[in-house]
Design an enzyme around this catalytic site. Structure first.
Site, PDB file in Angstrom:
ATOM      1  N   GLU A 265      43.956  34.895  35.030  1.00  0.00           N
ATOM      2  CA  GLU A 265      44.691  34.820  33.754  1.00  0.00           C
ATOM      3  C   GLU A 265      45.453  36.106  33.430  1.00  0.00           C
ATOM      4  O   GLU A 265      46.371  36.113  32.627  1.00  0.00           O
ATOM      5  CB  GLU A 265      43.744  34.560  32.572  1.00  0.00           C
ATOM      6  CG  GLU A 265      42.814  33.384  32.684  1.00  0.00           C
ATOM      7  CD  GLU A 265      41.420  33.799  33.115  1.00  0.00           C
ATOM      8  OE1 GLU A 265      41.306  34.605  34.062  1.00  0.00           O
ATOM      9  OE2 GLU A 265      40.443  33.313  32.528  1.00  0.00           O
TER      10      GLU A 265
ATOM     11  N   ASP B 139      36.059  39.443  38.929  1.00  0.00           N
ATOM     12  CA  ASP B 139      36.267  38.430  37.888  1.00  0.00           C
ATOM     13  C   ASP B 139      36.555  37.107  38.584  1.00  0.00           C
ATOM     14  O   ASP B 139      37.609  36.505  38.422  1.00  0.00           O
ATOM     15  CB  ASP B 139      37.443  38.859  36.997  1.00  0.00           C
ATOM     16  CG  ASP B 139      37.603  37.971  35.774  1.00  0.00           C
ATOM     17  OD1 ASP B 139      36.661  37.227  35.433  1.00  0.00           O
ATOM     18  OD2 ASP B 139      38.682  38.013  35.161  1.00  0.00           O
TER      19      ASP B 139
ATOM     20  N   GLN C 248      41.582  24.458  43.788  1.00  0.00           N
ATOM     21  CA  GLN C 248      40.686  24.017  42.710  1.00  0.00           C
ATOM     22  C   GLN C 248      41.401  23.079  41.742  1.00  0.00           C
ATOM     23  O   GLN C 248      42.630  23.021  41.728  1.00  0.00           O
ATOM     24  CB  GLN C 248      40.128  25.241  41.958  1.00  0.00           C
ATOM     25  CG  GLN C 248      41.184  26.260  41.543  1.00  0.00           C
ATOM     26  CD  GLN C 248      40.687  27.696  41.543  1.00  0.00           C
ATOM     27  OE1 GLN C 248      39.506  27.955  41.463  1.00  0.00           O
ATOM     28  NE2 GLN C 248      41.610  28.654  41.609  1.00  0.00           N
TER      29      GLN C 248
ATOM     30  N   PRO D  90      36.221  28.488  45.744  1.00  0.00           N
ATOM     31  CA  PRO D  90      36.794  29.441  46.706  1.00  0.00           C
ATOM     32  C   PRO D  90      36.134  30.826  46.631  1.00  0.00           C
ATOM     33  O   PRO D  90      36.399  31.679  47.478  1.00  0.00           O
ATOM     34  CB  PRO D  90      38.274  29.498  46.325  1.00  0.00           C
ATOM     35  CG  PRO D  90      38.367  28.980  44.939  1.00  0.00           C
ATOM     36  CD  PRO D  90      37.215  28.039  44.744  1.00  0.00           C
TER      37      PRO D  90
ATOM     38  N   ASP E   3      43.276  35.722  49.475  1.00  0.00           N
ATOM     39  CA  ASP E   3      41.819  35.619  49.426  1.00  0.00           C
ATOM     40  C   ASP E   3      41.212  37.025  49.342  1.00  0.00           C
ATOM     41  O   ASP E   3      41.504  37.874  50.202  1.00  0.00           O
ATOM     42  CB  ASP E   3      41.348  34.896  50.693  1.00  0.00           C
ATOM     43  CG  ASP E   3      39.880  34.498  50.618  1.00  0.00           C
ATOM     44  OD1 ASP E   3      39.141  35.054  49.774  1.00  0.00           O
ATOM     45  OD2 ASP E   3      39.478  33.631  51.411  1.00  0.00           O
TER      46      ASP E   3
ATOM     47  N   HIS F  43      36.508  39.741  28.287  1.00  0.00           N
ATOM     48  CA  HIS F  43      37.285  40.690  29.113  1.00  0.00           C
ATOM     49  C   HIS F  43      37.025  42.151  28.728  1.00  0.00           C
ATOM     50  O   HIS F  43      36.989  43.022  29.599  1.00  0.00           O
ATOM     51  CB  HIS F  43      38.775  40.345  29.047  1.00  0.00           C
ATOM     52  CG  HIS F  43      39.095  39.060  29.760  1.00  0.00           C
ATOM     53  ND1 HIS F  43      39.414  37.896  29.106  1.00  0.00           N
ATOM     54  CD2 HIS F  43      39.083  38.748  31.085  1.00  0.00           C
ATOM     55  CE1 HIS F  43      39.610  36.923  29.995  1.00  0.00           C
ATOM     56  NE2 HIS F  43      39.415  37.418  31.198  1.00  0.00           N
TER      57      HIS F  43
ATOM     58  N   ASP G 113      44.111  37.569  43.619  1.00  0.00           N
ATOM     59  CA  ASP G 113      43.622  36.227  43.262  1.00  0.00           C
ATOM     60  C   ASP G 113      44.136  35.233  44.306  1.00  0.00           C
ATOM     61  O   ASP G 113      45.299  35.282  44.699  1.00  0.00           O
ATOM     62  CB  ASP G 113      44.086  35.820  41.862  1.00  0.00           C
ATOM     63  CG  ASP G 113      43.283  34.635  41.329  1.00  0.00           C
ATOM     64  OD1 ASP G 113      42.504  34.829  40.374  1.00  0.00           O
ATOM     65  OD2 ASP G 113      43.409  33.503  41.881  1.00  0.00           O
TER      66      ASP G 113
HETATM   67  N1  SAM Z   1      36.048  34.227  33.412  1.00  0.00           N
HETATM   68  C1  SAM Z   1      35.787  33.519  34.585  1.00  0.00           C
HETATM   69  C2  SAM Z   1      34.495  32.787  34.643  1.00  0.00           C
HETATM   70  O1  SAM Z   1      33.900  32.630  33.605  1.00  0.00           O
HETATM   71  O2  SAM Z   1      34.073  32.327  35.715  1.00  0.00           O
HETATM   72  C3  SAM Z   1      36.456  33.986  35.822  1.00  0.00           C
HETATM   73  C4  SAM Z   1      37.930  33.993  35.518  1.00  0.00           C
HETATM   74  S1  SAM Z   1      39.142  34.021  36.695  1.00  0.00           S
HETATM   75  C5  SAM Z   1      40.161  32.668  36.164  1.00  0.00           C
HETATM   76  C6  SAM Z   1      38.497  33.453  38.208  1.00  0.00           C
HETATM   77  C7  SAM Z   1      39.549  33.548  39.323  1.00  0.00           C
HETATM   78  O3  SAM Z   1      38.898  33.768  40.571  1.00  0.00           O
HETATM   79  C8  SAM Z   1      40.433  32.316  39.500  1.00  0.00           C
HETATM   80  O4  SAM Z   1      41.750  32.604  39.099  1.00  0.00           O
HETATM   81  C9  SAM Z   1      40.322  31.989  40.990  1.00  0.00           C
HETATM   82  O5  SAM Z   1      41.548  31.582  41.562  1.00  0.00           O
HETATM   83  C10 SAM Z   1      39.827  33.329  41.548  1.00  0.00           C
HETATM   84  N2  SAM Z   1      39.180  33.235  42.858  1.00  0.00           N
HETATM   85  C11 SAM Z   1      38.201  32.377  43.247  1.00  0.00           C
HETATM   86  N3  SAM Z   1      37.894  32.585  44.537  1.00  0.00           N
HETATM   87  C12 SAM Z   1      38.674  33.614  44.968  1.00  0.00           C
HETATM   88  C13 SAM Z   1      38.822  34.292  46.213  1.00  0.00           C
HETATM   89  N4  SAM Z   1      38.125  33.921  47.289  1.00  0.00           N
HETATM   90  N5  SAM Z   1      39.704  35.325  46.272  1.00  0.00           N
HETATM   91  C14 SAM Z   1      40.434  35.682  45.194  1.00  0.00           C
HETATM   92  N6  SAM Z   1      40.360  35.051  44.007  1.00  0.00           N
HETATM   93  C15 SAM Z   1      39.491  34.041  43.894  1.00  0.00           C
END
Ligand code: SAM
Length: 296
Positions: free
Chosen positions: A91, A161, A36, A170, A143, A67, A111
């Site tokens: 985060e 999250d 991303q 992703p 993943d 959170h 993550d």
């Molecule tokens: N607060 C957020 C929002 O408003 O959308 C979500 C926060 S958090 C940063 C989202 C996380 O999901 C990211 O760090 C991203 O890398 C993770 N993520 C996305 N797709 C994923 C997957 N297939 N497996 C694991 N983590 C994933």
């Protein structure tokens, strides 16, 4: 002459006709990972901010609203908090809130993007506040889709999250029937699955309603709750799914007992906030009651 000269703006485009503009004071990082686009900036109003694929993920000013809402209503309702699973949560603030509970023996966070985790550790340490170094934290870079397919553990709470399931995200593959089934299989029979579940604004609530409709097939109780998150410039929704607990009816006594057991200070959530979170406006209740699209 303007009083303050800003050189750069972060423009979050919600739709072709709606934007939120933030004056940027500093850019800590801006680039593309394997998964991303990532930016870590400091804005004048909200302080530091994580932005993924042009979407605000959280801000220093109000991340605790998001959170604490995501984590505490669910953990308050769970009898066995010893094993908790977080899907996404880059985060580290969801991890931080989970680890406030001394009942948690291990919290596994999965993550996909190791760069988001390390950038957050480097530039946004206030979010995790030491949680990544807690011996109870089991942080896996991978993943969540693969993790759910291979994992054999069960959890009292599973907390999603993830980024919005937009086609190029992703997280997109994690919103489908087979993954909802896999999550249910990993949840203890009296556990709670809680997810950040998109926006609850009158003009943007259809994705939230689609998530709710899709999950009703899997759980006896699928309860929406929401709060305004200023940095998101919208009302943000969550879903609490369980076969045994209707979180809307969680008693003040149970919430108070849970809160009394937590370490550290809270900013947003207590038993009064709980009532407010689960008190939905009529337009949202109507949308949730309507038949419509589901994830397949
Ligand atoms: N607060 C957020 C929002 O408003 O959308 C979500 C926060 S958090 C940063 C989202 C996380 O999901 C990211 O760090 C991203 O890398 C993770 N993520 C996305 N797709 C994923 C997957 N297939 N497996 C694991 N983590 C994933």
């Amino acid at each position: 002459m303007p009083k303050t000269q800003y050189w750069q703006w972060y423009v979050e485009e919600f739709s072709p006709t709606e934007q939120h503009r933030h004056a940027i004071e500093e850019v800590y990082f801006s680039g593309t990972t394997a998964f991303q686009d990532v930016a870590v900036v400091r804005t004048s109003t909200f302080g530091k901010m994580l932005i993924l694929d042009g979407d605000t993920q959280s801000s220093q000013g109000d991340e605790r609203i998001y959170h604490e809402s995501l984590v505490h209503p669910a953990l308050a309702a769970v009898a066995d908090r010893s094993e908790v699973l977080i899907l996404g949560g880059g985060e580290g603030a969801t991890l931080r809130e989970v680890l406030r509970s001394p009942d948690v023996r291990r919290c596994t966070m999965v993550d996909i993007d190791g760069d988001v985790v390390s950038l957050s550790r480097r530039f946004l340490p206030e979010w995790s506040d030491g949680a990544f170094d807690d011996p109870r934290a089991n942080v896996i870079i991978g993943d969540a889709l693969k993790y759910l397919a291979e994992d054999q553990g069960t959890y009292g709470a599973i907390i999603s999250d993830l980024t919005e399931p937009l086609p190029d995200s992703p997280s997109h593959m994690l919103f489908c029937e087979s993954v909802f089934t896999a999550i249910k299989q990993r949840l203890q029979p009296d556990g709670v699955y809680v997810l950040q579940a998109s926006t609850a604004g009158f003009h943007t609530m259809s994705l939230h309603a689609k998530m709710a409709r899709s999950l009703r097939k899997h759980y006896k109780y699928v309860v929406s709750f929401y709060t305004h998150v200023p940095a998101f410039d919208n009302d943000w929704a969550f879903l609490a799914c369980s076969d045994t607990e209707n979180l809307q009816e969680l008693s003040d006594e149970r919430i108070r007992a849970y809160l009394a057991s937590l370490n550290g200070e809270r900013y947003f959530y207590d038993e009064q906030t709980h009532r407010r979170l689960f008190n939905l406006p009529l337009y949202l209740r109507r949308e949730l009651a309507k038949p419509g699209d589901v994830f397949h």
